[in-house]
Design a protein around this motif. Structure first.
Motif, PDB file in Angstrom:
ATOM      1  N   GLU A   1      57.710  19.404  24.187  1.00 32.60           N
ATOM      2  CA  GLU A   1      56.423  19.231  24.867  1.00 32.60           C
ATOM      3  C   GLU A   1      56.619  18.882  26.331  1.00 32.60           C
ATOM      4  OE1 GLU A   1      55.096  16.168  22.258  1.00 32.60           O
ATOM      5  OE2 GLU A   1      53.772  17.521  21.168  1.00 32.60           O
ATOM      6  N   VAL A   2      57.598  18.035  26.623  1.00 35.66           N
ATOM      7  CA  VAL A   2      57.886  17.652  28.006  1.00 35.66           C
ATOM      8  C   VAL A   2      58.344  18.877  28.800  1.00 35.66           C
ATOM      9  CG1 VAL A   2      59.303  16.189  29.498  1.00 35.66           C
ATOM     10  CG2 VAL A   2      58.441  15.290  27.337  1.00 35.66           C
ATOM     11  N   GLU A   3      59.185  19.689  28.221  1.00 34.41           N
ATOM     12  CA  GLU A   3      59.668  20.894  28.903  1.00 34.41           C
ATOM     13  C   GLU A   3      58.516  21.870  29.148  1.00 34.41           C
ATOM     14  OE1 GLU A   3      62.030  23.659  30.828  1.00 34.41           O
ATOM     15  OE2 GLU A   3      62.311  21.521  30.466  1.00 34.41           O
ATOM     16  N   THR A   4      57.605  21.987  28.205  1.00 33.85           N
ATOM     17  CA  THR A   4      56.446  22.857  28.385  1.00 33.85           C
ATOM     18  C   THR A   4      55.596  22.381  29.562  1.00 33.85           C
ATOM     19  OG1 THR A   4      56.398  23.421  26.050  1.00 33.85           O
ATOM     20  CG2 THR A   4      54.361  23.748  27.274  1.00 33.85           C
ATOM     21  N   VAL A   5      55.355  21.091  29.651  1.00 34.48           N
ATOM     22  CA  VAL A   5      54.580  20.530  30.766  1.00 34.48           C
ATOM     23  C   VAL A   5      55.318  20.752  32.078  1.00 34.48           C
ATOM     24  CG1 VAL A   5      53.699  18.388  31.767  1.00 34.48           C
ATOM     25  CG2 VAL A   5      53.363  18.856  29.342  1.00 34.48           C
ATOM     26  N   ARG A   6      56.633  20.548  32.105  1.00 36.98           N
ATOM     27  CA  ARG A   6      57.415  20.757  33.317  1.00 36.98           C
ATOM     28  C   ARG A   6      57.279  22.193  33.805  1.00 36.98           C
ATOM     29  NH1 ARG A   6      61.181  23.221  35.535  1.00 36.98           N
ATOM     30  NH2 ARG A   6      61.708  24.373  33.661  1.00 36.98           N
ATOM     31  N   ARG A   7      57.399  23.131  32.891  1.00 36.13           N
ATOM     32  CA  ARG A   7      57.290  24.555  33.261  1.00 36.13           C
ATOM     33  C   ARG A   7      55.906  24.900  33.796  1.00 36.13           C
ATOM     34  NH1 ARG A   7      60.548  27.604  28.350  1.00 36.13           N
ATOM     35  NH2 ARG A   7      62.564  26.682  28.844  1.00 36.13           N
ATOM     36  N   GLU A   8      54.877  24.274  33.253  1.00 40.12           N
ATOM     37  CA  GLU A   8      53.517  24.511  33.741  1.00 40.12           C
ATOM     38  C   GLU A   8      53.293  23.893  35.125  1.00 40.12           C
ATOM     39  OE1 GLU A   8      50.802  26.173  32.405  1.00 40.12           O
ATOM     40  OE2 GLU A   8      52.183  27.000  30.933  1.00 40.12           O
ATOM     41  N   LEU A   9      53.860  22.716  35.362  1.00 41.30           N
ATOM     42  CA  LEU A   9      53.659  22.014  36.631  1.00 41.30           C
ATOM     43  C   LEU A   9      54.457  22.612  37.787  1.00 41.30           C
ATOM     44  CD1 LEU A   9      53.738  18.265  35.535  1.00 41.30           C
ATOM     45  CD2 LEU A   9      51.750  19.602  36.245  1.00 41.30           C
ATOM     46  N   ALA A  10      55.659  23.100  37.514  1.00 40.53           N
ATOM     47  CA  ALA A  10      56.573  23.540  38.572  1.00 40.53           C
ATOM     48  C   ALA A  10      55.944  24.522  39.560  1.00 40.53           C
ATOM     49  CB  ALA A  10      57.858  24.096  37.971  1.00 40.53           C
TER      50      ALA A  10
ATOM     51  N   ASP B   1      52.471   7.888  21.122  1.00 39.93           N
ATOM     52  CA  ASP B   1      52.181   8.352  22.476  1.00 39.93           C
ATOM     53  C   ASP B   1      53.380   9.006  23.160  1.00 39.93           C
ATOM     54  OD1 ASP B   1      50.060   5.505  23.120  1.00 39.93           O
ATOM     55  OD2 ASP B   1      49.598   7.438  22.225  1.00 39.93           O
ATOM     56  N   MET B   2      54.565   8.871  22.631  1.00 38.01           N
ATOM     57  CA  MET B   2      55.763   9.438  23.250  1.00 38.01           C
ATOM     58  C   MET B   2      55.867  10.919  22.894  1.00 38.01           C
ATOM     59  SD  MET B   2      58.435   9.231  25.137  1.00 38.01           S
ATOM     60  CE  MET B   2      58.767   7.512  25.403  1.00 38.01           C
ATOM     61  N   PRO B   3      55.841  11.802  23.903  1.00 42.71           N
ATOM     62  CA  PRO B   3      55.927  13.235  23.602  1.00 42.71           C
ATOM     63  C   PRO B   3      57.328  13.620  23.146  1.00 42.71           C
ATOM     64  CG  PRO B   3      56.003  12.886  25.953  1.00 42.71           C
ATOM     65  CD  PRO B   3      55.753  11.542  25.323  1.00 42.71           C
ATOM     66  N   GLU B   4      57.410  14.689  22.407  1.00 39.66           N
ATOM     67  CA  GLU B   4      58.701  15.222  21.993  1.00 39.66           C
ATOM     68  C   GLU B   4      59.280  16.051  23.139  1.00 39.66           C
ATOM     69  OE1 GLU B   4      60.313  14.436  19.218  1.00 39.66           O
ATOM     70  OE2 GLU B   4      58.641  13.127  18.715  1.00 39.66           O
ATOM     71  N   LEU B   5      60.581  16.251  23.128  1.00 38.01           N
ATOM     72  CA  LEU B   5      61.272  16.944  24.213  1.00 38.01           C
ATOM     73  C   LEU B   5      60.706  18.345  24.493  1.00 38.01           C
ATOM     74  CD1 LEU B   5      63.507  16.538  26.274  1.00 38.01           C
ATOM     75  CD2 LEU B   5      65.100  17.488  24.616  1.00 38.01           C
TER      76      LEU B   5
ATOM     77  N   ARG C   1      63.532  17.962  34.776  1.00 38.68           N
ATOM     78  CA  ARG C   1      63.401  17.048  33.649  1.00 38.68           C
ATOM     79  C   ARG C   1      64.723  16.340  33.428  1.00 38.68           C
ATOM     80  NH1 ARG C   1      64.968  17.630  28.785  1.00 38.68           N
ATOM     81  NH2 ARG C   1      65.363  19.835  28.959  1.00 38.68           N
ATOM     82  N   LEU C   2      64.641  15.053  33.141  1.00 40.07           N
ATOM     83  CA  LEU C   2      65.805  14.260  32.763  1.00 40.07           C
ATOM     84  C   LEU C   2      65.439  13.581  31.454  1.00 40.07           C
ATOM     85  CD1 LEU C   2      68.613  13.222  33.490  1.00 40.07           C
ATOM     86  CD2 LEU C   2      67.516  11.365  34.727  1.00 40.07           C
ATOM     87  N   GLY C   3      65.877  14.165  30.354  1.00 39.88           N
ATOM     88  CA  GLY C   3      65.441  13.681  29.044  1.00 39.88           C
ATOM     89  C   GLY C   3      63.959  13.930  28.898  1.00 39.88           C
ATOM     90  N   LYS C   4      63.207  12.874  28.597  1.00 41.65           N
ATOM     91  CA  LYS C   4      61.761  13.007  28.434  1.00 41.65           C
ATOM     92  C   LYS C   4      60.994  12.617  29.692  1.00 41.65           C
ATOM     93  CE  LYS C   4      61.577  12.452  23.440  1.00 41.65           C
ATOM     94  NZ  LYS C   4      60.947  11.741  22.329  1.00 41.65           N
ATOM     95  N   PHE C   5      61.713  12.495  30.820  1.00 38.36           N
ATOM     96  CA  PHE C   5      61.084  12.162  32.084  1.00 38.36           C
ATOM     97  C   PHE C   5      60.977  13.405  32.968  1.00 38.36           C
ATOM     98  CE2 PHE C   5      62.991   8.193  30.685  1.00 38.36           C
ATOM     99  CZ  PHE C   5      61.940   7.305  30.871  1.00 38.36           C
ATOM    100  N   ILE C   6      59.832  13.615  33.601  1.00 42.66           N
ATOM    101  CA  ILE C   6      59.678  14.678  34.578  1.00 42.66           C
ATOM    102  C   ILE C   6      60.036  14.082  35.939  1.00 42.66           C
ATOM    103  CG2 ILE C   6      58.039  16.204  35.721  1.00 42.66           C
ATOM    104  CD1 ILE C   6      56.627  16.491  33.039  1.00 42.66           C
ATOM    105  N   VAL C   7      60.951  14.745  36.640  1.00 41.54           N
ATOM    106  CA  VAL C   7      61.488  14.239  37.904  1.00 41.54           C
ATOM    107  C   VAL C   7      61.063  15.190  39.019  1.00 41.54           C
ATOM    108  CG1 VAL C   7      63.601  13.645  39.139  1.00 41.54           C
ATOM    109  CG2 VAL C   7      63.448  13.277  36.660  1.00 41.54           C
ATOM    110  N   MET C   8      60.520  14.610  40.107  1.00 46.62           N
ATOM    111  CA  MET C   8      60.095  15.422  41.249  1.00 46.62           C
ATOM    112  C   MET C   8      60.707  14.821  42.527  1.00 46.62           C
ATOM    113  SD  MET C   8      56.135  16.239  40.274  1.00 46.62           S
ATOM    114  CE  MET C   8      55.729  14.725  39.417  1.00 46.62           C
TER     115      MET C   8
END
Length: 71
Positions: free
Chosen positions: A13-22, A7-11, A60-67
């Motif tokens: 993937e996290v960056e892709t989600v961050r870019r989509e959400l921003a 269930d842990m996404p790879e880095l 993003r901070l590692g695999k965490f999305i920070v807002m």
């Protein structure tokens, strides 16, 4: 024995989600904040402080999305 957790996404993937959400989230105000997985009982302390604040960035901070929030 592997310690891999499926269930842990790879880095990347996290960056892709961050870019989509921003573009969608940055600058929006939080109307309501609640925990959906909370057991019955006392409210989660501090969560209500997010209500009325705006999302100032989506980073993003590692695999965490920070807002960060600001009024």
């Amino acid at each position: 024995m592997s310690c891999y957790h499926a269930d842990m996404p790879e880095l990347p993937e996290v960056e892709t989600v961050r870019r989509e959400l921003a573009p969608w989230l940055q600058g929006l105000a939080i109307l309501e904040a609640r925990r959906v997985d909370a057991p019955p009982g006392p409210k989660y302390h501090g969560l209500e402080r997010a209500q009325g604040q705006r999302i100032t960035a989506v980073s993003r901070l590692g695999k965490f999305i920070v807002m960060p929030l600001s009024k």
